[in-house]
Structures are given as C-alpha cells and as structure tokens.
Design a protein around this motif. Structure first.
Motif, short mmCIF file in Angstrom:
data_model
loop_
_atom_site.label_atom_id
_atom_site.label_comp_id
_atom_site.label_asym_id
_atom_site.label_seq_id
_atom_site.Cartn_x
_atom_site.Cartn_y
_atom_site.Cartn_z
N GLY A 101 0.86 -1.18 0.00
CA GLY A 101 0.00 0.00 0.00
C GLY A 101 0.89 1.23 0.00
O GLY A 101 2.07 1.15 0.33
N THR A 102 0.33 2.36 -0.37
CA THR A 102 1.14 3.58 -0.38
C THR A 102 1.49 4.01 1.04
O THR A 102 2.63 4.37 1.32
CB THR A 102 0.38 4.71 -1.10
OG1 THR A 102 0.00 4.25 -2.40
CG2 THR A 102 1.24 5.95 -1.23
N ASN A 103 0.51 3.94 1.93
CA ASN A 103 0.73 4.39 3.30
C ASN A 103 0.18 3.36 4.29
O ASN A 103 -0.78 2.66 4.01
CB ASN A 103 0.04 5.74 3.53
CG ASN A 103 0.63 6.84 2.68
OD1 ASN A 103 1.84 7.07 2.72
ND2 ASN A 103 -0.20 7.49 1.88
N GLY A 104 0.83 3.31 5.46
CA GLY A 104 0.36 2.44 6.53
C GLY A 104 0.98 1.06 6.57
O GLY A 104 0.67 0.26 7.46
N LYS A 105 1.90 0.76 5.62
CA LYS A 105 2.45 -0.59 5.55
C LYS A 105 3.18 -1.00 6.83
O LYS A 105 2.98 -2.10 7.34
CB LYS A 105 3.44 -0.70 4.37
CG LYS A 105 2.84 -0.54 3.00
CD LYS A 105 3.87 -0.81 1.91
CE LYS A 105 5.02 0.15 1.89
NZ LYS A 105 4.62 1.54 1.54
N THR A 106 4.03 -0.10 7.30
CA THR A 106 4.87 -0.47 8.45
C THR A 106 4.04 -0.68 9.70
O THR A 106 4.22 -1.66 10.44
CB THR A 106 5.95 0.60 8.69
OG1 THR A 106 6.77 0.70 7.52
CG2 THR A 106 6.81 0.24 9.88
N THR A 107 3.11 0.24 9.96
CA THR A 107 2.26 0.09 11.14
C THR A 107 1.44 -1.18 11.06
O THR A 107 1.35 -1.94 12.04
CB THR A 107 1.33 1.31 11.27
OG1 THR A 107 2.12 2.48 11.46
CG2 THR A 107 0.37 1.15 12.45
N THR A 108 0.84 -1.45 9.90
CA THR A 108 0.00 -2.64 9.76
C THR A 108 0.82 -3.91 9.85
O THR A 108 0.39 -4.90 10.46
CB THR A 108 -0.77 -2.58 8.43
OG1 THR A 108 -1.47 -1.33 8.33
CG2 THR A 108 -1.78 -3.71 8.33
N THR A 109 1.99 -3.91 9.26
CA THR A 109 2.88 -5.08 9.35
C THR A 109 3.25 -5.36 10.79
O THR A 109 3.18 -6.51 11.27
CB THR A 109 4.14 -4.86 8.50
OG1 THR A 109 3.77 -4.65 7.14
CG2 THR A 109 5.08 -6.05 8.59
N ALA A 110 3.65 -4.31 11.51
CA ALA A 110 4.02 -4.49 12.92
C ALA A 110 2.82 -4.96 13.75
O ALA A 110 2.97 -5.82 14.63
CB ALA A 110 4.57 -3.19 13.49
N LEU A 111 1.64 -4.41 13.47
CA LEU A 111 0.44 -4.82 14.21
C LEU A 111 0.08 -6.26 13.93
O LEU A 111 -0.21 -7.04 14.86
CB LEU A 111 -0.73 -3.89 13.84
CG LEU A 111 -2.10 -4.24 14.43
CD1 LEU A 111 -2.05 -4.35 15.95
CD2 LEU A 111 -3.13 -3.20 14.00
N ILE A 112 0.10 -6.68 12.68
CA ILE A 112 -0.20 -8.07 12.34
C ILE A 112 0.81 -9.00 12.98
O ILE A 112 0.46 -10.05 13.54
CB ILE A 112 -0.24 -8.25 10.81
CG1 ILE A 112 -1.48 -7.55 10.24
CG2 ILE A 112 -0.25 -9.73 10.43
CD1 ILE A 112 -1.53 -7.53 8.72
N GLY A 113 2.09 -8.62 12.94
CA GLY A 113 3.10 -9.43 13.60
C GLY A 113 2.84 -9.57 15.08
O GLY A 113 2.96 -10.66 15.66
N ALA A 114 2.46 -8.45 15.73
CA ALA A 114 2.16 -8.49 17.17
C ALA A 114 0.95 -9.37 17.46
O ALA A 114 0.92 -10.08 18.48
CB ALA A 114 1.92 -7.07 17.67
N ILE A 115 -0.05 -9.36 16.59
CA ILE A 115 -1.23 -10.20 16.80
C ILE A 115 -0.85 -11.67 16.79
O ILE A 115 -1.26 -12.44 17.68
CB ILE A 115 -2.31 -9.90 15.72
CG1 ILE A 115 -2.92 -8.52 15.96
CG2 ILE A 115 -3.40 -10.97 15.74
CD1 ILE A 115 -3.80 -8.03 14.82
#
Length: 456
Positions: free
Chosen positions: A115-129
């Motif tokens: 995605g253009t924006n939000g990749k890092t936050t979403t990746t880190a959140l999914i990893g944490a889940i």
C-alpha cells in the motif's frame, strides 16, 4: 531455485544486497556484489563478505553479457533501468529480487502487506497479533529486516509477516502469499514507476499468483484498491471504516465488526485502539481481516489491538515541552501520508515539511495545510514547491529553514501551548539523510535536548 555453482550478480550493496550476497554464498553460489557507488559500512561487513568468498565490484558495474552470469538479483532501491538489469534482460539472463529469492526458500505461510501508506504500522500490528497469540512469527521485508536473512529459521507451523514495497514487487514472478493486503493506492514513487498505471501494476503483483484458498484483503473505501478485487483468483476480503459490508471487516456504532460466512462478531470498540487517526483505524481493520482468516480468535485480537502502541517514526509521540506536543512522523514520505497525519489531530499544528520530491503534487496537501496548520516550516529540495502550493491556497504563515536543525528550532519557537509540532515531511529524506529513520532520530534528539540546542 538451485543456486549451487551458479554465478550470481547482486546489484546494490545496501542492507538487502549484503543479505542476498551472504545467503547465496552459503548456498554454494559464486556471488559478485556490485554497486555504482562506494558505500561505507560499519563493523567490517564487506571484509566479512569477502572472507566468505563474495567478489566485490564497487564504484561501477561489471559487464553483463550472455554467459557471464546465471542470475541477477536486484536490490529494491535500484531501478530496473540500470545497465546490468537491462543487459541481463537483453541477454536472456533471469532478473529477480530479494523478495522472490526468499520466497523460494520459505516453508511458512506468508502474510504480505503493501500500500502507499500504513504498511509499516499494519505489518508491525499483524506481527504483534500473531506473536501475542503464541505463534512463532518473523516480521520483516521492507520494514527493515531482509527476509532472506531469516526465512529458513521458520517452519510450516510458523508465520512470516512481510511488508512489501512496489520496488520489491517489481521483480516478483512466483511470489504468492497466503494472505495479501493492499491498504491503499495513492500517487507515490512516480519518479521511478513513470505513471499510476505502472505503480498500480507493481502493487497488484502481490496477488497475481494467488489461487483458491488464498486471501487478498482490500480497502473498500479506496476506489483504486477496491476495484482490484474483481481480478483476484483467491478470496477477496474487504475492510471499510465507512460502510457496513455484507462480508468483511467494518465499523458499526463505534465497534470493529467481523462478518465472514454470514456471522457478525464484535472485536472491540474503536476507542479501545491506542494508535491515533482514521488511517490507523483502517490499518487495524486490515490487520483484523488478515489475522482472522488465519484463525486468530477474537479475544486475542482485541487484546493486541488495545495494547499496540504503533511504530517509531509514524505519529510517534516524542515529548511534551511547555505545553507543546512534538510528534515524529518522519515516515510520512508522500503528501497523502502527511494529509493523514494532519487529520489525526484536532489541535493547531506547526508542520515541518520538505525533502526530496518523488514526483508528487502538493496541491491536496496544501488544502489540508490551510485547514489544519497554524505555521508551516519548509526545508529541503521541495521547500519552495510546498510553499508555492500553500500560497496558492492563500496560506501565508510560512517559514523557510536552511537546514533540519533550524527547521525544528523555528517550529519550536513558533509553537504555542496547546499546539502540536509535527514532523511529517511529505517527501523522501534522501536530499539530507540516508533514510527516514535517520531524519526521525535527529528530530527526536533535537526535541529531547531542545534547551541545549537553543543555547548552541
């Protein structure tokens, strides 16, 4: 992918290139690591590679002709227009990238986020889940850790969560994640891709090889992203913060709701999220969709969503000094990211923006500046472009800084109690810094030591 005894040219001696060179030498290949420049490295990294048998070609590229190499591996930061890539393609030599290489040696299911924006936050959140649910999880890719360095340590019962960029996807041919996520698509990297069609095509490679039993998670609220669902051979799961969906993840009466297979389940309230802004709500919805289809239960999901504090350099709270809050959004490297950052706060904002332009138009950002910003501080190669766009919207409270330290100090002096000083440059960092992390770390250092910086 058989690498033993093959001669492989690795183009680009950055973090990814070093990891690839090390990996393929371990596989019995002959590796040549090439870079147009002469990068400097700490801790004798190049000497270690040479000791392992890697040949170096720094300060220029070797000739690539028929029979000279069996494979060329491109680092994501190097465009496919450079001479070794063009010559390889002209001579029938396969050209690939680190993401594709890692995929061939991966046993674990992959959840890939772009995605253009939000990749890092979403990746880190999914990893944490996944990690909070007790699953052994590798979080890597464009988020900072080359996958090829770690993938073989994980088995089929584990999960790999990978942030993937358009640059990485350009060289992906057979890459096939179990779950792909496209968060949004807005203009970015047009200096590299040339136009939006090419950029969208690169992003779309994340699901090009998916089959029934795989999933693609798409943003229903983003038109360019939503329309990609019709082309998927896997199952499409939409998420939306604006519309109640027949099937997907959405918001109803302030609650995050999952409805898959006809059954609606409440995960948690949107006020329970610790990360601010409407864009982070979208990131959370995407993360719920991606992990729910992988079997994560609602209780575990809710617990992680409530506890996840975000990532460094993305709306990162640094300090509150004399009633002014300082926010580090150095990862806001395009106008859309900075617009989302501005929308995350209701307080008057002193915005620091500017850097290297990636072919972006700043007109929409200027509209948001007029709406949300009290003082604009501009710097870097794009300073005048951003200032001109703001003035065209009759916004005149603009300060120009000669360097980064001056920009932070001007912002601090202009801020009043109750204001926010927001570093969200809307540009890349490469005109002044090695990367956005270095820029964000300097911002943090100046803010935390602002008294001594003022005295000096």
């Amino acid at each position: 992918m058989e690498l033993k005894s093959k001669k492989v040219l690795v183009v680009g001696a950055g973090k990814s290139g070093l990891a690839v060179a090390h990996f393929i030498v371990k596989k019995g290949a002959v590796a040549v690591l090439a870079d147009a420049n002469n990068p400097a490295y700490p801790d004798d990294q190049l000497a270690e590679l040479v000791a392992e048998g890697v040949e170096l070609s720094l300060g220029g590229y070797p000739d690539v002709k028929k029979g000279s190499f069996d494979l060329v591996v491109m680092s994501p930061g190097v465009p496919l227009t450079v001479e070794p890539a063009r010559a390889a393609l002209d001579n029938g030599i396969p050209v690939t990238g680190e993401l594709e290489l890692a995929y061939h040696f991966t046993e674990s299911p992959i959840v890939a986020i772009t995605g253009t924006n939000g990749k890092t936050t979403t990746t880190a959140l999914i990893g944490a889940i996944f990690q909070d649910a007790g699953i052994s999880t590798l979080v890597g890719g464009n988020i900072g850790l080359p996958l090829v360095a770690e993938v073989e340590k994980y088995c089929s019962n584990d999960v790999i969560v990978a942030e993937v960029s358009s640059f990485q996807l350009e060289t992906a041919s057979s890459f096939k994640p179990k779950v792909g996520v496209i968060l949004n698509i807005t203009p970015d990297h047009l200096d590299r891709h040339g136009n939006m069609d090419n950029y969208i095509a690169a992003k779309s490679r994340i699901y090009a090889n998916q089959e029934p039993g795989d999933y693609i998670v798409l943003n229903y609220d983003d038109p360019l992203t939503a329309e990609l669902g019709a082309k998927s051979r896997g199952e499409t799961i939409y998420f939306s913060r604006r519309k109640e969906l027949e099937n997907g993840v959405f918001v109803v009466e302030g609650k995050i709701v999952v409805k898959l297979g006809g059954k609606a389940e409440v995960i948690c309230g949107i006020d329970d999220l610790s990360i601010p802004g409407a864009h982070n709500l979208e990131n959370a919805l995407a993360a719920v969709a991606a992990t729910k289809v992988m079997g994560i239960n609602n209780r575990s999901l809710a617990a992680t969503l409530k506890n996840f504090k975000g990532v460094a350099h993305r709306l990162e709270f640094v300090a509150e000094i004399n009633g002014v809050r300082y926010i580090n959004d150095s990862k806001g490297t395009n106008p859309d990211a900075s617009i989302k950052a501005l929308e995350a706060y209701d307080e008057p904002i002193v915005l620091i923006a500017g850097g290297k332009n990636k072919g972006s138009d700043f007109s929409e950002l200027a509209e948001k500046i007029k709406e949300k910003v009290r003082v604009l501080v501009v710097l870097g190669q794009s300073a005048e472009l951003i200032a001109e766009a703001a003035r065209a919207r009759r916004f005149e409270n603009i300060l120009a800084a000669a360097n980064f330290k001056e920009a932070v100090m001007l912002a601090s002096q202009a801020a009043r109690p109750g204001n926010i000083v927001l570093l969200s440059p809307a540009c890349a960092s490469w005109d002044m810094f090695k990367n956005f992390e270095e820029r964000g770390e300097l911002f943090r250092d100046i803010v935390l030591n602002i008294k001594s910086y003022r005295e000096n």
